[in-house]
Design an enzyme around this catalytic site. Structure first.
Site, short mmCIF file in Angstrom:
data_model
loop_
_atom_site.label_atom_id
_atom_site.label_comp_id
_atom_site.label_asym_id
_atom_site.label_seq_id
_atom_site.Cartn_x
_atom_site.Cartn_y
_atom_site.Cartn_z
N GLY A 187 11.38 -21.49 25.35
CA GLY A 187 12.33 -20.99 24.35
C GLY A 187 13.33 -22.04 23.93
NE ARG A 196 8.31 -18.02 24.58
CZ ARG A 196 9.42 -18.25 25.28
NH1 ARG A 196 9.35 -18.78 26.48
NH2 ARG A 196 10.62 -17.97 24.79
CG ASP A 226 10.25 -19.62 34.58
OD1 ASP A 226 10.19 -19.85 33.35
OD2 ASP A 226 10.40 -18.49 35.06
CB THR A 228 16.50 -21.47 31.29
OG1 THR A 228 16.89 -20.12 30.99
CG2 THR A 228 17.10 -21.82 32.63
CB ILE A 229 20.05 -20.06 27.07
CG1 ILE A 229 19.15 -18.85 26.89
CG2 ILE A 229 19.79 -21.09 25.99
CD1 ILE A 229 19.56 -17.98 25.72
CG ASP A 230 17.84 -16.42 30.35
OD1 ASP A 230 18.61 -16.17 29.41
OD2 ASP A 230 16.66 -16.04 30.37
CG ASP A 249 16.75 -17.45 34.88
OD1 ASP A 249 16.45 -18.59 34.48
OD2 ASP A 249 16.20 -16.42 34.47
N GLY A 308 19.02 -12.43 29.17
CA GLY A 308 19.01 -12.42 30.61
C GLY A 308 18.01 -11.39 31.11
NE ARG A 309 12.72 -11.24 28.11
CZ ARG A 309 11.87 -11.85 27.30
NH1 ARG A 309 10.65 -12.12 27.72
NH2 ARG A 309 12.23 -12.20 26.09
CD GLU A 366 16.69 -10.20 27.32
OE1 GLU A 366 16.01 -9.67 26.44
OE2 GLU A 366 16.74 -11.44 27.50
NE ARG A 385 28.75 3.20 14.91
CZ ARG A 385 29.10 4.47 15.07
NH1 ARG A 385 28.97 5.04 16.26
NH2 ARG A 385 29.57 5.18 14.07
CG HIS A 432 16.00 -14.87 18.24
ND1 HIS A 432 15.17 -15.58 19.08
CD2 HIS A 432 15.36 -13.73 17.93
CE1 HIS A 432 14.05 -14.89 19.25
NE2 HIS A 432 14.14 -13.76 18.57
CG LEU A 433 23.38 -14.65 16.36
CD1 LEU A 433 24.58 -13.75 16.35
CD2 LEU A 433 23.63 -15.89 15.51
CD GLN A 434 22.56 -13.65 23.58
OE1 GLN A 434 22.82 -13.60 24.76
NE2 GLN A 434 21.83 -12.72 22.98
NE ARG A 435 15.89 -17.81 23.00
CZ ARG A 435 15.70 -18.24 24.26
NH1 ARG A 435 15.77 -19.51 24.55
NH2 ARG A 435 15.41 -17.40 25.22
#
Lengths: 343, 343, 343, 343
Positions: D10, D71, D103, D126-128, D130, D171-172, D223, D267, D273-276
């Protein structure tokens, strides 16, 4: 049909958006655009860059100009430079030239058209928004937002230290940037060239607000503000002889005077070149794009000797004549809106 | 003289700037302003907040409204709510009411004035910029810049993955936000309610650009876009019965169709509430301040039944009548400027 | 248990986040926090502000300090100020004092603890990141990002005009801000106090890059850089006597020298107070929150005479002793990473 | 010596900064770098781009990767793809390969090294945040700041309408982004995969705060959060059969439940996708640069089979083995810091 494009004068967000729009429109009409490097200098020295939609497509959000800019004036050493400029126009078989610039660059365009029959279309450009031929110029909205964001930051420090912060903006002859940014940040006082600087009133306002419990102050100052050479100011010249350097710039000088008159700790910040770089705002990208498309249309229809301009929200074209060098002063209704908050 | 102020409808950057300007002007005239909480609801339920320049001075840069907002309509359950509203107006001895809102809120103001002789001054507000009574509304410039900055971010990911990115913006009835943001980011295609959606053309453009070597695409879509119920679209309804959920929102649906038609990986982002929050741009702060000052002046001079508006760059006032509910469609010249780049 | 909190020294993004965290933790433990205004000055003059979670909850994103700050040192006029300070501590029955500050403010805290048995917990603070007691200080990441964003803007103008831009950052004794921001913008050269300034090498790099086709340059300079008083520099002092004012500030002086040595047009910008104001970055908000919670925990457990610090990514506590005034020089590995690009 | 570099997985801010650093270091050593397009796909299909310092110098501030990403996994259809990949490595005489990825991408690198003796150096991405092999990954700080700025905007609208706003972050498998951003915005509640979701507690907190006078709420949701399939949740599945579509995404589902349980208007916004995308923060640019330089050094010294990593603030190298696929859960001390404000 071959068209050239050049950008002259000080840097300004939106120049690349104009270039992109011109190249796109000319390409759609089946023609090509030749970029001329560093303003009039590139036409004198024959420094060019062929432009295509592929090359320029991604430029809309980029500050600056991929063509480069300069303040070179071919009439300064006309005997040497003018023949070369005219020869290069011929060599590249340019049927027309789109000139993006401020009063100096457009003034040259006007003389080339008038005296040498060069086919030009002008696009007005200045972050100062002080050209009389158009209501607004691209680059101005970006500059105002940059100043606003800077002051939004400076305010927290002014609050923490209970200081007055004097912020000097661009605007050598007019107060457009200072007034717009000043309204947008809720400045306690704004000093612009169009209104005689009343430092006593400014200090009264700052002192009164402090008495009311507001312990910090924001004063926005246009770099073109003139202080009347009263006894007060001359004092700051004299200080020099005692070894205290006179502050550099009008902002720091005003800060020193405010501190002396009010006894409130005061600091100055000169925003300088920050105001003319970086990504344009949406409004400036759109205005630059509309002007670029309109300028290309004029050239493609052989309507030379024209200048694109914004009138009442519409893109129009007006004659490219000596009026391009006329300055437009700050609309007083903006200063009135600002001064409603000098209390 | 006692004046009230309320803000109604959807959140919008610049509301606090209006409140600040009104309070300041009214205070200078020697009077005071009563804030009414949560739009018409506060007037029905008698929920108020006295406002002073000290309390509102720092608000110019803050998004939202310190008064709160709601979509409460006193004419919905008029028998119950209207008498309470009118009684509360009397109880607070309000000589006039400044109402900041969109077509719904201003429509109520108009009926209160027409049928119940309530002294109102209106200030138009919507991020969608779709009110026919004014050229521009504050909040719109901020929304456009937020969308632009979001897409500037999304573009890098579209490039890295060679994707098409479909971005859904606000604009239920008009394409102002989508068109302005689309021009500002150099979108490959823009879909707005005012122009019949031509997905085949959109896909042609995306496919052609890919063939020319541009491996990503940006498509900006107004939430109000209608897809003609062609065989193509109905197919996506049917998909549901096979267990594939139909995408939620017009943006994701269009993304799925584009992916199917072009075979290019396509993703959708719905910007949603992001577009109506946060600090206003300079331009919106200035417009809101000018409108607030003008609204206060009208009320202070007992010119009720008026609406402030922007006409040809000037703040003017017009009658507050049923025209406040008229929608203004996107000016086609902007869509033309945008479509010059759909190639 | 009653706890006091004060913030001293220069403004720094994250101070409000510390205050918020302390107030919250103390409140959860069933106690209350007294804010002391303007650093040590408020304790001498008895100027305080009771703090509650309601009042401080929304502060995390705000720059500055709602308590105000000052550089007042009670040991400067100890005979007069110290007794008043100690008396006010008693009057408010403060069982402990959380002191947020840099080397000066924490140095006072240390002396108060050592010589007057005042129960203090220290929280280190400086945008310069130059305290030896902790790996990183909040405010630093914000300052670096502000400088980076400013240079990202300045770069486009440097490119358009084919200039070198010299940017002077904060950092009187260390080069942390200049080095970090310099790496982040891909500076062509960085000058920091920790490395002898080699202007000849700097000019070589700039000249070489121009020869390679890169027509602009970015030089980041820490305000604390010392130029060796070589013949070169003394020349710029002498210039004064010929009527050319010596540039103010190290940045502008270096810009003048670079222009003279390389014959490349060079401009300088001093970012100044911009670097210490405004909303903190996420990283600084988090670090400040963690430090505030930890400081409150120490106080609540009567672990006074301690300082919270960041060690290897963890919040720890260390003795509050004279080491709080030790300067931490720039880690050379960062300068090495930066200089890999001086080519 | 010839080195190749590829980026997989990603999109992530900082990839271009790694590429720039590698190219620069390899160039200084007298060698050249071959860019491989779109991750492993480019090595299978022989799609490459020669890289030079001139081409990559300006990339540090640009999001995304000029090499593109995918990928594609060569072990998926190993019979077909693996021989081509190994052949292309030979054809380009690549002495080593720098692999930047998460990974999946690094897992492939590990297998290529272990089973096919390919000389690889890994850079974790990774942006996550993790990955167990490194303390922090570049891209994460940018993602957290993007979420923070979005919520700072959303908050004003939540306040104006007295709503709860549920913000779904990436953050899956882990809650790093949600927890960091949640602390930074002062969230009222944060839900992460590492902590069993307690919606009753969440609703209690929101209801209590409203009773205390705070009329809006911010809930940050990763998420990857799992809701236990209690009676409560299954109810929302059943709703579908009554014609109410079940909300798409965990954020909107939680928003609906909160609204039902608390009776507060709620709400949801999915940042997606803004986050990456977009320009990296200073911290990410620096980390990416340091990792890129270190990876190049390893390759230049023939230390293959290694992975660069951040340990206690230092760049180190560790074996590239199966540990690259291990997930690192959110450090509980951060969740504790966040939950101190769930009151």
């Amino acid at each position: 049909m071959n068209l050239g494009i050049l950008t002259g004068g000080g840097d300004c967000p939106g120049l690349n958006a104009v270039i992109r729009a011109v190249v796109q429109r000319v390409h759609q009409a089946g023609f090509s655009t030749l970029g001329i490097l560093e303003g009039w200098k590139g036409l004198i020295q024959d420094a060019t860059l062929p432009l295509t939609p592929d090359r320029t497509d991604g430029l809309i959000g980029q500050g600056g100009t991929i063509l480069g800019s300069s303040r070179t004036n071919p009439f300064k050493d006309a005997d040497r430079d003018l023949p070369r400029l005219l020869e290069n126009l011929k060599r590249h078989r340019l049927d027309g030239l789109i000139v993006v610039g401020g009063d100096d660059t457009l003034g040259v365009a006007h003389r080339l058209k008038r005296d040498h029959d060069v086919a030009v279309v002008g696009v007005p450009k200045t972050i100062d928004n002080d050209l009389n031929v158009t209501e607004f110029t691209f680059g101005f909205d970006t500059a105002v937002n940059i100043v606003m964001e800077a002051i939004d930051r400076l305010r927290t420090t002014a609050e923490s230290h209970r200081r007055v912060m004097v912020v000097e903006t661009m605007g050598r002859q007019t107060g457009w940037i200072a007034a717009f940014a000043g309204i947008a940040v809720g400045a306690d006082y704004i000093l612009v060239p169009e209104v005689p600087a009343d430092l006593d009133h400014c200090c009264d306002v700052l002192t009164r607000r402090r008495a009311q419990g507001k312990h910090h102050g924001i004063v926005v100052v246009s770099e073109g503000v003139q202080l009347l050479h009263s006894g007060l100011i001359s004092q700051y010249d004299e200080l020099d002889s005692f070894g205290h350097p006179r502050p550099t710039g009008i902002g720091p000088l005003i800060a020193r005077i405010i501190e002396d008159l009010t006894n409130i700790e005061t600091r100055a910040v000169i925003l300088g070149h920050l105001q003319r770089g970086g990504a344009p705002t949406a409004s400036d990208r759109i205005l630059a794009t509309r002007m670029g498309l309109a300028a290309a249309d004029l050239a493609l229809h052989h309507h030379f000797g024209r200048l694109v301009a914004l009138h009442q929200g519409r893109i129009v074209d007006v004659p490219l004549d000596q009026s391009v060098t006329e300055i437009r002063k700050l609309d007083p209704s903006y200063y009135e809106a600002a001064s409603a908050f000098f209390r």
